[in-house]
Write a protein that holds these residues in place. Structure first.
Motif, short mmCIF file in Angstrom:
data_model
loop_
_atom_site.label_atom_id
_atom_site.label_comp_id
_atom_site.label_asym_id
_atom_site.label_seq_id
_atom_site.Cartn_x
_atom_site.Cartn_y
_atom_site.Cartn_z
N GLU A 202 0.45 -1.31 -0.29
CA GLU A 202 -0.31 0.18 0.00
C GLU A 202 0.61 1.76 0.37
N SER A 203 1.67 1.20 0.31
CA SER A 203 2.40 2.02 0.35
C SER A 203 3.53 2.77 -0.89
N ALA A 204 3.80 1.73 -1.78
CA ALA A 204 4.87 1.27 -2.56
C ALA A 204 3.82 1.42 -3.99
N LEU A 205 2.86 0.99 -4.21
CA LEU A 205 2.00 0.96 -5.21
C LEU A 205 0.80 1.90 -5.68
N LYS A 206 0.28 2.42 -6.92
CA LYS A 206 -0.57 2.93 -6.75
C LYS A 206 -1.46 2.54 -8.29
N VAL A 207 -2.80 2.42 -8.23
CA VAL A 207 -2.89 1.65 -8.64
C VAL A 207 -4.32 3.49 -9.57
N PRO A 208 -5.63 3.29 -10.22
CA PRO A 208 -6.70 3.66 -10.39
C PRO A 208 -7.85 2.74 -9.16
N ALA A 209 -8.99 3.70 -8.63
CA ALA A 209 -9.05 3.35 -7.31
C ALA A 209 -10.65 2.49 -8.06
N LEU A 210 -10.63 1.36 -7.54
CA LEU A 210 -11.94 1.05 -7.85
C LEU A 210 -13.07 1.24 -7.15
N SER A 211 -14.49 0.76 -6.97
CA SER A 211 -15.55 1.90 -6.50
C SER A 211 -15.69 0.14 -6.01
N THR A 212 -16.05 -0.10 -6.67
CA THR A 212 -16.74 -2.32 -5.80
C THR A 212 -16.37 -3.18 -6.93
N LEU A 213 -15.92 -4.16 -6.19
CA LEU A 213 -15.31 -5.35 -6.26
C LEU A 213 -16.26 -6.63 -6.27
N SER A 214 -16.92 -7.60 -6.98
CA SER A 214 -17.15 -8.35 -6.91
C SER A 214 -16.73 -9.44 -6.89
N ILE A 215 -17.19 -10.69 -6.05
CA ILE A 215 -16.04 -12.08 -5.94
C ILE A 215 -17.10 -13.24 -5.60
N GLY A 216 -17.07 -14.11 -6.23
CA GLY A 216 -17.81 -15.18 -6.58
C GLY A 216 -17.27 -15.95 -4.86
N ALA A 217 -18.20 -16.84 -5.04
CA ALA A 217 -18.09 -18.02 -4.17
C ALA A 217 -17.07 -18.57 -4.44
N ASN A 218 -16.10 -19.41 -3.12
CA ASN A 218 -15.54 -20.16 -3.17
C ASN A 218 -14.38 -20.06 -4.51
N VAL A 219 -13.46 -18.34 -4.16
CA VAL A 219 -12.55 -18.51 -5.22
C VAL A 219 -11.44 -18.76 -5.37
N CYS A 220 -11.33 -18.87 -3.96
CA CYS A 220 -10.08 -20.21 -4.28
C CYS A 220 -9.17 -21.67 -4.29
N ASP A 221 -10.86 -21.82 -4.49
CA ASP A 221 -10.97 -23.63 -4.81
C ASP A 221 -9.93 -24.17 -5.78
#
Length: 306
Positions: free
Chosen positions: A82-101
């Motif tokens: 967070e101290s080193a990288l910059k990005v254009p900000a997202l307003s919302t982020l939608s993630i589906g269930a069990n995304v790491c399976d």
């Protein structure tokens, strides 16, 4: 800021970086048009860049070790980015269930969620045993629809080998793994900007048969020679170099060698952990002690990942 973490760990093997093939169908359903900045101009893509906001998602049983992990180790590691990288900000982020399976089948289920004011979500899991003496592994799971910046990652800590007894050691390990999620991964080099700071020509393109450092071959997205080049070293082994301008400049300045034929950039580990084709760590021979090398040494002086 990342350079402050280069002296945190005693010499150790970092865990395998395991990233399944990430097809374009594995993208966020949210139509976003932003990407991570690897250059300093705030308006290059017509958007304002702000420090990346990272949210970690985890549910650990309350023990002294887990509390240290939740309250000290993970926040310190995310703060470095967070101290080193910059990005254009997202307003919302939608993630589906069990995304790491896809990384570890039948992992504890995670519900679908929509996050606000978050640019990168990282799920953190504790596993009893990852096998092979692995400490941890991680990778990006979801990318933006338009620019393919990692927006969701999965990080697995192997409780049989990973420990918070040495807090600095633990912070360095988690920071290293977040580096893979953020983009330092063989499977994501095709998304790195070219020398003009834009997409590589033809991205996303079609996969092509590619020679790998393990002596085999695999289907990989083509990568611009402005980003990645290969050569045969003095031992007759295939070796890949990241050659983007700032990486090349940093490595050549470090060694005082400005001959592109001798040092075209920064070499990737050609004895890779995991299944990466090019290597997902800096070559230990040249970059000992760096945050993203496969081994860590408190006496290492190479600040390449900074």
């Amino acid at each position: 800021m990342l350079s402050t973490l280069l002296l945190l760990l005693a010499s150790t093997t970092f865990a395998s970086h395991i990233l399944p093939s990430l097809p374009l169908s594995a993208l966020s359903t949210e139509a976003v048009t932003h990407r991570r900045s690897l250059i300093h101009d705030d308006d290059v893509y017509g958007a304002s860049f702000t420090p990346i906001r990272i949210q970690t998602i985890h549910t650990f049983p309350s023990t002294l070790s887990n509390d240290i992990l939740s309250d000290v180790v993970i926040p310190a590691a995310t703060f470095a980015f967070e101290s080193a990288l910059k990005v254009p900000a997202l307003s919302t982020l939608s993630i589906g269930a069990n995304v790491c399976d896809v990384f570890w089948p039948n992992i504890t289920s995670t519900p679908a969620v929509t996050l606000t004011d978050v640019d990168l979500a990282i799920y953190v899991f504790l596993l009893d045993d990852c096998g092979g003496g692995t400490l941890a592994f991680a990778g990006a799971r979801l990318l933006e629809n338009a620019y393919y910046r990692p927006i969701v990652g999965c990080l697995f800590l192997c409780s049989g080998t990973f420990s918070t007894d040495d807090v600095e050691y633990a912070i360095g390990t988690v920071t290293h793994e977040i580096g893979h999620i953020a983009g330092f991964a063989s499977d994501l080099f095709w998304l790195w900007p070219d020398q003009e700071g834009g997409f590589q020509s033809g991205v996303p393109g079609s996969k092509v048969l590619t020679d790998c450092v393990n002596g085999g071959s695999s289907m990989e997205y083509p990568i611009s020679p402005d980003v990645l080049k290969n050569t045969t070293n003095v031992y007759g082994e295939l070796e890949y170099f990241l050659v983007s301008p700032k990486i090349k400049q940093t490595q050549q300045n470090h060694y005082g060698c400005y001959d592109d034929a001798v040092l075209p950039g920064a070499a990737l580990e050609n004895d890779p952990t995991g299944s990466s084709c090019y290597g997902s760590h800096w070559e230990e021979l040249y970059s000992k002690g760096d945050l993203m090398s496969a081994y860590y040494d408190v006496h290492g002086l190479n600040g390449l990942s900074a």
